[in-house]
Design a protein around this motif. Sequence first.
Motif, PDB file in Angstrom:
ATOM      1  N   SER A   1       0.803  -1.225   0.000  1.00  0.00           N
ATOM      2  CA  SER A   1       0.000   0.000   0.000  1.00  0.00           C
ATOM      3  C   SER A   1       0.833   1.271   0.000  1.00  0.00           C
ATOM      4  O   SER A   1       0.367   2.320  -0.446  1.00  0.00           O
ATOM      5  CB  SER A   1      -0.952   0.004   1.200  1.00  0.00           C
ATOM      6  OG  SER A   1      -0.251  -0.231   2.399  1.00  0.00           O
ATOM      7  N   SER A   2       2.082   1.201   0.495  1.00  0.00           N
ATOM      8  CA  SER A   2       2.911   2.408   0.493  1.00  0.00           C
ATOM      9  C   SER A   2       4.385   2.049   0.557  1.00  0.00           C
ATOM     10  O   SER A   2       4.767   0.981   1.043  1.00  0.00           O
ATOM     11  CB  SER A   2       2.547   3.328   1.666  1.00  0.00           C
ATOM     12  OG  SER A   2       2.916   2.744   2.901  1.00  0.00           O
ATOM     13  N   ALA A   3       5.206   2.963   0.064  1.00  0.00           N
ATOM     14  CA  ALA A   3       6.669   2.854   0.142  1.00  0.00           C
ATOM     15  C   ALA A   3       7.227   4.264   0.127  1.00  0.00           C
ATOM     16  O   ALA A   3       6.917   5.049  -0.783  1.00  0.00           O
ATOM     17  CB  ALA A   3       7.223   2.050  -1.028  1.00  0.00           C
ATOM     18  N   PHE A   4       8.044   4.607   1.125  1.00  0.00           N
ATOM     19  CA  PHE A   4       8.588   5.959   1.230  1.00  0.00           C
ATOM     20  C   PHE A   4      10.075   5.917   1.567  1.00  0.00           C
ATOM     21  O   PHE A   4      10.509   5.125   2.412  1.00  0.00           O
ATOM     22  CB  PHE A   4       7.866   6.750   2.335  1.00  0.00           C
ATOM     23  CG  PHE A   4       6.422   7.038   2.058  1.00  0.00           C
ATOM     24  CD1 PHE A   4       6.056   8.024   1.157  1.00  0.00           C
ATOM     25  CD2 PHE A   4       5.427   6.322   2.704  1.00  0.00           C
ATOM     26  CE1 PHE A   4       4.720   8.295   0.901  1.00  0.00           C
ATOM     27  CE2 PHE A   4       4.091   6.578   2.467  1.00  0.00           C
ATOM     28  CZ  PHE A   4       3.737   7.567   1.555  1.00  0.00           C
TER      29      PHE A   4
ATOM     30  N   LEU B   1     -12.188   2.189   6.277  1.00  0.00           N
ATOM     31  CA  LEU B   1     -11.071   2.945   6.818  1.00  0.00           C
ATOM     32  C   LEU B   1     -10.063   3.250   5.724  1.00  0.00           C
ATOM     33  O   LEU B   1      -9.892   2.479   4.781  1.00  0.00           O
ATOM     34  CB  LEU B   1     -10.379   2.158   7.937  1.00  0.00           C
ATOM     35  CG  LEU B   1     -11.215   1.823   9.176  1.00  0.00           C
ATOM     36  CD1 LEU B   1     -10.396   0.988  10.142  1.00  0.00           C
ATOM     37  CD2 LEU B   1     -11.727   3.089   9.846  1.00  0.00           C
ATOM     38  N   THR B   2      -9.377   4.368   5.858  1.00  0.00           N
ATOM     39  CA  THR B   2      -8.310   4.710   4.928  1.00  0.00           C
ATOM     40  C   THR B   2      -7.140   3.743   5.131  1.00  0.00           C
ATOM     41  O   THR B   2      -6.834   3.335   6.251  1.00  0.00           O
ATOM     42  CB  THR B   2      -7.848   6.158   5.151  1.00  0.00           C
ATOM     43  OG1 THR B   2      -8.970   7.029   4.952  1.00  0.00           O
ATOM     44  CG2 THR B   2      -6.739   6.546   4.185  1.00  0.00           C
ATOM     45  N   VAL B   3      -6.490   3.393   4.029  1.00  0.00           N
ATOM     46  CA  VAL B   3      -5.373   2.448   4.066  1.00  0.00           C
ATOM     47  C   VAL B   3      -4.247   2.992   4.946  1.00  0.00           C
ATOM     48  O   VAL B   3      -3.897   4.176   4.878  1.00  0.00           O
ATOM     49  CB  VAL B   3      -4.844   2.206   2.638  1.00  0.00           C
ATOM     50  CG1 VAL B   3      -3.601   1.323   2.651  1.00  0.00           C
ATOM     51  CG2 VAL B   3      -5.929   1.563   1.785  1.00  0.00           C
ATOM     52  N   LEU B   4      -3.677   2.135   5.789  1.00  0.00           N
ATOM     53  CA  LEU B   4      -2.559   2.547   6.637  1.00  0.00           C
ATOM     54  C   LEU B   4      -1.302   2.743   5.795  1.00  0.00           C
ATOM     55  O   LEU B   4      -1.003   1.943   4.902  1.00  0.00           O
ATOM     56  CB  LEU B   4      -2.278   1.483   7.705  1.00  0.00           C
ATOM     57  CG  LEU B   4      -3.417   1.134   8.669  1.00  0.00           C
ATOM     58  CD1 LEU B   4      -2.932   0.128   9.700  1.00  0.00           C
ATOM     59  CD2 LEU B   4      -3.966   2.377   9.357  1.00  0.00           C
ATOM     60  N   LYS B   5      -0.565   3.812   6.081  1.00  0.00           N
ATOM     61  CA  LYS B   5       0.694   4.095   5.393  1.00  0.00           C
ATOM     62  C   LYS B   5       1.711   4.605   6.409  1.00  0.00           C
ATOM     63  O   LYS B   5       1.516   5.678   6.991  1.00  0.00           O
ATOM     64  CB  LYS B   5       0.500   5.136   4.276  1.00  0.00           C
ATOM     65  CG  LYS B   5      -0.410   4.675   3.150  1.00  0.00           C
ATOM     66  CD  LYS B   5      -0.518   5.728   2.058  1.00  0.00           C
ATOM     67  CE  LYS B   5      -1.373   5.240   0.904  1.00  0.00           C
ATOM     68  NZ  LYS B   5      -1.455   6.245  -0.197  1.00  0.00           N
ATOM     69  N   ALA B   6       2.760   3.839   6.625  1.00  0.00           N
ATOM     70  CA  ALA B   6       3.822   4.272   7.542  1.00  0.00           C
ATOM     71  C   ALA B   6       4.525   5.484   6.951  1.00  0.00           C
ATOM     72  O   ALA B   6       4.956   5.461   5.793  1.00  0.00           O
ATOM     73  CB  ALA B   6       4.815   3.142   7.773  1.00  0.00           C
ATOM     74  N   GLN B   7       4.651   6.561   7.743  1.00  0.00           N
ATOM     75  CA  GLN B   7       5.192   7.833   7.262  1.00  0.00           C
ATOM     76  C   GLN B   7       6.426   8.227   8.071  1.00  0.00           C
ATOM     77  O   GLN B   7       6.356   8.367   9.292  1.00  0.00           O
ATOM     78  CB  GLN B   7       4.130   8.937   7.399  1.00  0.00           C
ATOM     79  CG  GLN B   7       2.855   8.675   6.642  1.00  0.00           C
ATOM     80  CD  GLN B   7       2.922   9.160   5.205  1.00  0.00           C
ATOM     81  OE1 GLN B   7       3.954   9.667   4.764  1.00  0.00           O
ATOM     82  NE2 GLN B   7       1.832   9.024   4.473  1.00  0.00           N
TER      83      GLN B   7
END
Length: 387
Positions: free
Chosen positions: A255-258, A308-314
């Motif tokens: 779902s995310s990559a930062f 719910l909005t998708v969890l994204k580690a920030q």
Amino acid sequence: MVVRSRAKVSRERIYSMAYHPEKTKDLIFVGDKHGQLGIWDALAPSEENEEDKYDDTREGGRYWRLQPHWPRSPKTSISCIKFSPTDAHSVFTTSYDSTLRVTSFTSGQSTELFSLASTSTLLTSFDIAPRGNEIWISDADGGLSFLDLREGSRSRRQVNAKLKIGCVSINPAAGRSHFICTASNDLSLKIWDVRKLMLIETGALVEGDDDGPSSLKVKPPPVLEADHEAVTDFLSSKPGRGCILGQFEHKYSVSSAFWDPRGRKIVTTCYDDNLRIWNLDAWLSSGEKLKFPRPIQKAHNCQTGRWLTVLKAQWSQNPNEPSHFTVGSMDQSLDVIAYNGEEIVRLADRSKVTAVQAVTASHPCIAERAVSGNASGRCILWGPPED
């Protein structure tokens, strides 16, 4: 850290969030399901909130609501918010209406910078290069788009075969901004060298939205497109070697990559209920001659479901703090996790926080400042206890 302030900044589910770099105030920008941009001055005296002065349910701070993406509907959900690296008075937003806009608080105007001909292609994420001139945009149909604000050039490359790219992130380190990473429903984290990605030839985009034959015409300014076949052919050719520098296959959709603010690490969030952290400094410095490293893996429930909005580690963007990130938790807390996967603190207050804190951001300049938001539009400011 404790709850310092809370308020229902948005009337709808929160999709995105950004913490303004202003050091004298805690200004949080929130994007919601219906294209509204909420601005929350979290520690302003509550009596200054003129909008809700007769509302007994009002809580902390003062807030305003703008509508940069119109009309107000689920088709204009704000998917991502970022501030210009060179002008903190300008905020960029992408929306499910297939547009990227910039709102200037100096001129009071909101301007469309980028749009796709097909309004059914949802823009999911974007990132701005450190100098503020180049923007990469991901979409739900598997495309990566590039916008050059100096030249006005716009192009899109179909890097996935219709599988959503949920996140794109530009390496912020000096000399490494040509490295971007993507998170996708094809189960992969990919690291791209955009110097080679831009070599893929593009042609005029002629596909339109569903509004009829007139939409088949290219809308000015034009977006140039390379289809998935052209991308695949290039990647398998000699010039295309090294375009994908490295990749890691997850068990489920990513779902995310930062990138972290120093451009050395990447954190991903995945539906296999794990967070993964890569230290890529040595790998990047070696000219990618080393084997792509294995990640640190930390179990984390990411099953947000439909509502719910998708969890994204920030990552925290504060360069003066030890490297760490925040991520929402299904147990209604906000988790603060170090670069090595160790939990620093779990922020919770059952008397004041009773919903999943799905969206999060940290102050880029001040230590111990984090914010979280939920599906009802309520935001929580976390900070040190008052003296």
